[in-house]
Design a protein around this motif. Sequence first.
Motif, mmCIF file in Angstrom:
data_model
loop_
_atom_site.group_PDB
_atom_site.id
_atom_site.type_symbol
_atom_site.label_atom_id
_atom_site.label_comp_id
_atom_site.label_asym_id
_atom_site.label_seq_id
_atom_site.Cartn_x
_atom_site.Cartn_y
_atom_site.Cartn_z
ATOM 1 N N SER A 11 0.819 -1.221 0.000
ATOM 2 C CA SER A 11 0.000 0.000 0.000
ATOM 3 C C SER A 11 0.850 1.268 0.000
ATOM 4 C CB SER A 11 -0.924 0.021 1.220
ATOM 5 O OG SER A 11 -0.160 -0.019 2.397
ATOM 6 N N ARG A 12 2.049 1.195 0.613
ATOM 7 C CA ARG A 12 2.877 2.408 0.733
ATOM 8 C C ARG A 12 4.319 2.003 1.045
ATOM 9 N NH1 ARG A 12 2.508 3.485 6.579
ATOM 10 N NH2 ARG A 12 0.990 1.996 7.383
ATOM 11 N N LEU A 14 8.134 0.975 1.176
ATOM 12 C CA LEU A 14 8.996 0.162 0.309
ATOM 13 C C LEU A 14 8.197 -0.813 -0.549
ATOM 14 C CD1 LEU A 14 11.747 -0.314 2.973
ATOM 15 C CD2 LEU A 14 12.178 0.541 0.682
ATOM 16 N N ARG A 36 -3.871 -4.582 2.956
ATOM 17 C CA ARG A 36 -5.065 -4.923 3.749
ATOM 18 C C ARG A 36 -6.254 -4.043 3.426
ATOM 19 N NH1 ARG A 36 -2.911 -3.498 9.833
ATOM 20 N NH2 ARG A 36 -1.762 -1.629 9.239
ATOM 21 N N ASP A 61 -4.704 -9.122 4.670
ATOM 22 C CA ASP A 61 -4.131 -8.751 5.974
ATOM 23 C C ASP A 61 -3.257 -9.925 6.381
ATOM 24 O OD1 ASP A 61 -3.612 -8.490 8.714
ATOM 25 O OD2 ASP A 61 -5.454 -7.350 9.050
ATOM 26 N N VAL A 62 -1.978 -9.677 6.536
ATOM 27 C CA VAL A 62 -1.041 -10.777 6.751
ATOM 28 C C VAL A 62 -1.291 -11.481 8.087
ATOM 29 C CG1 VAL A 62 0.920 -9.574 7.841
ATOM 30 C CG2 VAL A 62 1.337 -11.355 6.148
ATOM 31 N N SER A 88 7.047 -7.409 2.581
ATOM 32 C CA SER A 88 7.531 -6.084 2.979
ATOM 33 C C SER A 88 6.820 -5.538 4.210
ATOM 34 C CB SER A 88 7.365 -5.102 1.813
ATOM 35 O OG SER A 88 7.994 -3.883 2.096
ATOM 36 N N ALA A 90 5.358 -4.574 7.756
ATOM 37 C CA ALA A 90 5.836 -4.693 9.138
ATOM 38 C C ALA A 90 5.391 -3.466 9.916
ATOM 39 C CB ALA A 90 7.364 -4.785 9.194
ATOM 40 N N ILE A 157 11.829 -8.833 4.025
ATOM 41 C CA ILE A 157 12.511 -7.571 4.358
ATOM 42 C C ILE A 157 12.733 -7.552 5.876
ATOM 43 C CG2 ILE A 157 12.457 -5.060 4.270
ATOM 44 C CD1 ILE A 157 12.666 -6.331 1.500
ATOM 45 N N THR A 158 14.003 -7.555 6.227
ATOM 46 C CA THR A 158 14.378 -7.596 7.641
ATOM 47 C C THR A 158 14.864 -6.209 8.069
ATOM 48 O OG1 THR A 158 15.665 -8.835 9.275
ATOM 49 C CG2 THR A 158 16.778 -8.333 7.194
ATOM 50 N N TYR A 175 10.455 -5.039 18.070
ATOM 51 C CA TYR A 175 10.880 -4.989 16.662
ATOM 52 C C TYR A 175 12.128 -5.835 16.451
ATOM 53 C CZ TYR A 175 11.794 -2.791 12.075
ATOM 54 O OH TYR A 175 11.999 -2.553 10.737
ATOM 55 N N LYS A 179 12.313 -9.268 14.070
ATOM 56 C CA LYS A 179 13.170 -9.411 12.883
ATOM 57 C C LYS A 179 14.211 -10.517 13.091
ATOM 58 C CE LYS A 179 11.363 -6.157 10.239
ATOM 59 N NZ LYS A 179 10.633 -6.466 9.005
ATOM 60 N N GLY A 208 18.326 -0.530 4.595
ATOM 61 C CA GLY A 208 18.909 0.748 5.028
ATOM 62 C C GLY A 208 17.872 1.518 5.825
ATOM 63 N N VAL A 210 15.234 4.212 5.695
ATOM 64 C CA VAL A 210 14.524 4.726 4.528
ATOM 65 C C VAL A 210 13.436 5.702 4.971
ATOM 66 C CG1 VAL A 210 13.364 4.066 2.385
ATOM 67 C CG2 VAL A 210 14.921 2.454 3.470
ATOM 68 N N THR A 212 10.308 6.591 5.221
ATOM 69 C CA THR A 212 8.925 6.085 5.138
ATOM 70 C C THR A 212 8.227 6.384 6.471
ATOM 71 O OG1 THR A 212 9.433 3.926 6.090
ATOM 72 C CG2 THR A 212 9.657 4.116 3.684
HETATM 73 N N1 LIG Z 1 11.903 2.427 6.769
HETATM 74 C C1 LIG Z 1 13.016 1.984 7.308
HETATM 75 O O1 LIG Z 1 13.910 2.761 7.678
HETATM 76 C C2 LIG Z 1 13.228 0.513 7.480
HETATM 77 C C3 LIG Z 1 14.452 0.087 8.043
HETATM 78 C C4 LIG Z 1 14.679 -1.272 8.196
HETATM 79 C C5 LIG Z 1 13.715 -2.175 7.788
HETATM 80 N N2 LIG Z 1 12.532 -1.738 7.275
HETATM 81 C C6 LIG Z 1 11.551 -2.745 6.870
HETATM 82 O O2 LIG Z 1 11.099 -2.448 5.567
HETATM 83 C C7 LIG Z 1 9.785 -2.989 5.400
HETATM 84 C C8 LIG Z 1 8.868 -1.940 4.808
HETATM 85 O O3 LIG Z 1 8.718 -0.909 5.761
HETATM 86 P P1 LIG Z 1 8.369 0.586 5.332
HETATM 87 O O4 LIG Z 1 9.479 1.416 5.785
HETATM 88 O O5 LIG Z 1 7.944 0.602 3.915
HETATM 89 O O6 LIG Z 1 7.132 0.856 6.297
HETATM 90 P P2 LIG Z 1 5.748 1.652 6.075
HETATM 91 O O7 LIG Z 1 5.910 2.723 5.076
HETATM 92 O O8 LIG Z 1 5.305 1.982 7.454
HETATM 93 O O9 LIG Z 1 4.800 0.541 5.443
HETATM 94 C C9 LIG Z 1 4.404 -0.561 6.213
HETATM 95 C C10 LIG Z 1 3.542 -1.430 5.342
HETATM 96 O O10 LIG Z 1 3.164 -2.581 6.073
HETATM 97 C C11 LIG Z 1 1.771 -2.769 5.898
HETATM 98 N N3 LIG Z 1 1.171 -3.556 6.978
HETATM 99 C C12 LIG Z 1 1.268 -3.351 8.301
HETATM 100 N N4 LIG Z 1 0.552 -4.282 8.953
HETATM 101 C C13 LIG Z 1 0.010 -5.095 8.000
HETATM 102 C C14 LIG Z 1 -0.837 -6.223 8.015
HETATM 103 N N5 LIG Z 1 -1.281 -6.767 9.168
HETATM 104 N N6 LIG Z 1 -1.189 -6.808 6.838
HETATM 105 C C15 LIG Z 1 -0.755 -6.306 5.675
HETATM 106 N N7 LIG Z 1 0.031 -5.210 5.581
HETATM 107 C C16 LIG Z 1 0.395 -4.614 6.742
HETATM 108 C C17 LIG Z 1 1.221 -1.367 5.819
HETATM 109 O O11 LIG Z 1 -0.081 -1.410 5.287
HETATM 110 P P3 LIG Z 1 -1.240 -0.316 5.671
HETATM 111 O O12 LIG Z 1 -1.070 0.803 4.685
HETATM 112 O O13 LIG Z 1 -2.493 -1.087 5.506
HETATM 113 O O14 LIG Z 1 -1.002 0.115 7.081
HETATM 114 C C18 LIG Z 1 2.252 -0.733 4.884
HETATM 115 O O15 LIG Z 1 2.024 -1.085 3.546
HETATM 116 C C19 LIG Z 1 9.360 -3.469 6.775
HETATM 117 O O16 LIG Z 1 9.551 -4.873 6.830
HETATM 118 C C20 LIG Z 1 10.302 -2.764 7.713
HETATM 119 O O17 LIG Z 1 10.493 -3.468 8.917
HETATM 120 C C21 LIG Z 1 12.271 -0.416 7.104
#
Ligand SMILES: NC(=O)c1ccc[n+]([C@@H]2O[C@H](COP(=O)([O-])OP(=O)(O)OC[C@H]3O[C@@H](n4cnc5c(N)ncnc54)[C@H](OP(=O)(O)O)[C@@H]3O)[C@@H](O)[C@H]2O)c1
Length: 262
Positions: A11-12, A14, A36, A61-62, A88, A90, A157-158, A175, A179, A208, A210, A212
């Motif tokens: 949805s948004r 990564l 979801r 919904d995961v 992706s 989390a 994605i960890t 968290y 992971k 990295g 990111v 978001t």
């Molecule tokens: N951003 C960083 O700096 C960073 C660093 C290390 C690792 N990561 C990892 O990168 C991955 C992507 O994170 P992001 O930064 O893109 O985060 P984000 O922008 O907050 O996006 C989180 C995504 O997870 C979805 N989600 C949450 N709960 C869910 C559920 N029960 N079922 C289905 N979808 C669900 C959200 O959907 P909704 O729109 O429905 O809420 C959204 O699409 C994650 O695994 C995160 O741990 C991110």
Amino acid sequence: MAAIALVQGASRGLGFEFCRNILRNKDPGAVIATCRNPADATELMNLVGQHPGKITVLKLDVNREDDVKDAAEHVKRVFGKVDLMINSSAMLHPSGKGETSLRDVSAQGIISTLTTNTVGPLIMAKYFAPLLQKGSGAFGLQPPERAKHHAGIIVNITAKVGSIGDNGLGGWYSYRMSKAALNMATRNLSIELGRSRPRVVCVSIHPGTVNTDLSRPYHSNVPKDKLFSPGYSVHCLMGIIESLNIDKTGKAYNWNGSELPW
Ligand SMILES: NC(=O)c1ccc[n+]([C@@H]2O[C@H](COP(=O)([O-])OP(=O)(O)OC[C@H]3O[C@@H](n4cnc5c(N)ncnc54)[C@H](OP(=O)(O)O)[C@@H]3O)[C@@H](O)[C@H]2O)c1
């Protein structure tokens, strides 16, 4: 056969960027984007409009095993295979902030975080493994030896903070634990799905830090050049994914391709 990629959590952030990157650079047969609440995923629905017939959006919904099962049945019926599955989705913590000390830890907080971040990707693997075993190796690098060819690829994605060996700071119990356990799931999957023929490559990759929603509360602590745009991070991660083969399975990689300690 044209490549079929599935991005779970599209949805948004990564997940959305993976969809955009694959559509732009891979000319896939289809991108299956799961989220979801499709109706609220405005950017994703705009992308569907820009690539008519190329994206299938499925409500998933995961945390709901029935959603995962239904999605796998749909994908089997319509596409018959998956070449790449990226988990992706989390959360950092239900509160949006990681725990800074034991005082902040709650059973419910830990359980919700592990349910979404760890159990969800494993349940995805349970239902999609048969479709990944039917993959045609459209992602990654096939070595010359046919015996070493892979079918599909699973990418979980960890986060670097899930590395036990790298943890020198503490905090973020939920968290980090989610992971670290996800990495164990990756390793287990790589063993089980590495024994099957054809084989499925399973890796964890850290994107990295990111820009978001997930990391937003901490952006002010991150030097500008260390806060990646989703586009840059996904560009790096797709480079790693396209270099994967069965010799690289069962490991965790950093965004720059170096191996992360468990
Ligand atoms: N951003 C960083 O700096 C960073 C660093 C290390 C690792 N990561 C990892 O990168 C991955 C992507 O994170 P992001 O930064 O893109 O985060 P984000 O922008 O907050 O996006 C989180 C995504 O997870 C979805 N989600 C949450 N709960 C869910 C559920 N029960 N079922 C289905 N979808 C669900 C959200 O959907 P909704 O729109 O429905 O809420 C959204 O699409 C994650 O695994 C995160 O741990 C991110």
